[in-house]
Design a protein around this motif. Sequence first.
Motif, PDB file in Angstrom:
ATOM      1  N   VAL A 125     112.206  47.154 -36.964  1.00 36.77           N
ATOM      2  CA  VAL A 125     112.091  48.276 -35.771  1.00 36.77           C
ATOM      3  C   VAL A 125     112.033  47.348 -34.392  1.00 36.77           C
ATOM      4  O   VAL A 125     111.268  46.248 -34.489  1.00 36.77           O
ATOM      5  CB  VAL A 125     110.773  48.889 -35.877  1.00 36.77           C
ATOM      6  CG1 VAL A 125     110.437  49.734 -34.641  1.00 36.77           C
ATOM      7  CG2 VAL A 125     110.884  49.688 -37.051  1.00 36.77           C
ATOM      8  N   THR A 126     112.787  47.780 -33.574  1.00 38.56           N
ATOM      9  CA  THR A 126     112.880  46.864 -32.354  1.00 38.56           C
ATOM     10  C   THR A 126     112.818  47.403 -31.102  1.00 38.56           C
ATOM     11  O   THR A 126     113.391  48.590 -30.919  1.00 38.56           O
ATOM     12  CB  THR A 126     114.223  46.000 -32.387  1.00 38.56           C
ATOM     13  OG1 THR A 126     114.586  45.369 -33.689  1.00 38.56           O
ATOM     14  CG2 THR A 126     114.316  45.158 -31.268  1.00 38.56           C
ATOM     15  N   ALA A 127     112.213  46.897 -29.995  1.00 38.26           N
ATOM     16  CA  ALA A 127     112.011  47.785 -28.630  1.00 38.26           C
ATOM     17  C   ALA A 127     112.177  46.952 -27.576  1.00 38.26           C
ATOM     18  O   ALA A 127     111.953  45.601 -27.895  1.00 38.26           O
ATOM     19  CB  ALA A 127     110.567  48.468 -28.719  1.00 38.26           C
ATOM     20  N   GLN A 128     112.631  47.416 -26.515  1.00 34.67           N
ATOM     21  CA  GLN A 128     112.728  46.421 -25.289  1.00 34.67           C
ATOM     22  C   GLN A 128     111.508  46.126 -24.778  1.00 34.67           C
ATOM     23  O   GLN A 128     110.772  47.203 -24.420  1.00 34.67           O
ATOM     24  CB  GLN A 128     113.957  47.126 -24.226  1.00 34.67           C
ATOM     25  CG  GLN A 128     115.103  47.356 -24.776  1.00 34.67           C
ATOM     26  CD  GLN A 128     116.174  47.943 -23.672  1.00 34.67           C
ATOM     27  OE1 GLN A 128     115.851  48.975 -23.491  1.00 34.67           O
ATOM     28  NE2 GLN A 128     117.175  47.088 -23.297  1.00 34.67           N
ATOM     29  N   ALA A 129     111.288  44.951 -24.141  1.00 37.26           N
ATOM     30  CA  ALA A 129     110.032  44.596 -23.359  1.00 37.26           C
ATOM     31  C   ALA A 129     110.471  44.775 -21.930  1.00 37.26           C
ATOM     32  O   ALA A 129     110.573  43.927 -21.187  1.00 37.26           O
ATOM     33  CB  ALA A 129     109.759  43.329 -23.631  1.00 37.26           C
ATOM     34  N   THR A 130     110.126  46.056 -21.631  1.00 39.14           N
ATOM     35  CA  THR A 130     110.457  46.452 -20.216  1.00 39.14           C
ATOM     36  C   THR A 130     109.329  46.159 -19.384  1.00 39.14           C
ATOM     37  O   THR A 130     109.754  45.777 -17.989  1.00 39.14           O
ATOM     38  CB  THR A 130     110.622  48.055 -20.168  1.00 39.14           C
ATOM     39  OG1 THR A 130     109.476  48.979 -20.598  1.00 39.14           O
ATOM     40  CG2 THR A 130     111.851  48.302 -20.869  1.00 39.14           C
TER      41      THR A 130
END
Length: 368
Positions: A125-130
């Motif tokens: 699972v991956t997300a952007q570090a906004t």
Amino acid sequence: MVSLGIMLSDLSKEQRYSTEIAKRASKSGWKVFRFKSSGIDTEAKTIQGESYNPVTNLWDVKKFTIPTFIYDRSFHGLTRDDQKVRNKITWLKGQAQFLGHGLPSKWEIYTKLKDLPLLQAYIPVTAQATDAKTVWNHLHEYEQILLKPSFGSRGIGIYLLSKVEDGTVVTMTKHEKRYERHFKSKEQLHRWIESLLNKFQFLIQPYLPLSNLDNEPFDLRILLQKDATNHWVEQGRGIRKGNKDCITSNLATGGTAITYEKFIKEIAHPHQKYIELTIGHILRTLPEELEAKFQPLFELGIDLGIDRKNRVWILDINSKPGRKIIETLQPDKKDDLYHAPIAYCQYLSDNLVKAGETVEENLSLRNN
């Protein structure tokens, strides 16, 4: 005359590799050049770089016309190329036949692959570090997370964030050693995260237990290249093991190489079969899916992780992979590695001829 240009970030890099390719190509009467993207002159349609001299086995400084084929081995660190460089490379792709067009950012790759039924079980699972709040929320959920550069390679710029009783510990590997920084307050951590995100683009992933019983991180690097018939072939594989308690296993950050055969023998037999079947499935599926979603490729470095429950994970996909682990563990493969770009160029050339045009006619159509 067929010509091959090798595009590099720095002409002092990969000198032996480019020279060995040039030796073999020149025996077939090919001209071989190497250059940096900054040497491209879009107005004059020429390139300033170096030309291989088969008599002296040296490279001569020279300005030359656009080569027939381009082998892109250029790297540009953790950030996006500046717009000027991107424009030059885009222009060049309209003038010459690239062996492979490369892959976009890790985030773009993730968004295209994460829902594919044949691969989604192997993709973390991956997300952007906004922003710092997003990073904090993921850390609160998972307790340990990785921050990975969206455009990074060689294990550089990866941070492990761990929740502890009195704050957060940030761990990184630098100069082959483990370094830690302790943030006792949420505010301190947020300031550090924001300063990081102001410089580079990062992704967030849950930390996976990808280390052995001695707490040494490891992963499996597999090198794939296309052959003279446009089929993907495995050139070699090997285990990269990092230093104890470090978070990366890349050879560039102090890792060591171990044969895959030695590694797999140490795993219980029932798990061996599952791991090998899973790896085989990924190798059959991933290259085709990547080319279906993006542009044609010539080579891939696929990094797989195997956790303590023997689950296999796709950690990274590199369209400009290094060869160090293969050269170290399988030195007899070196000649295959040097010849592979030439063989694939020959396939591309033959394919154009079968389509009823020569390479020169195809490029002439592009240029007009």
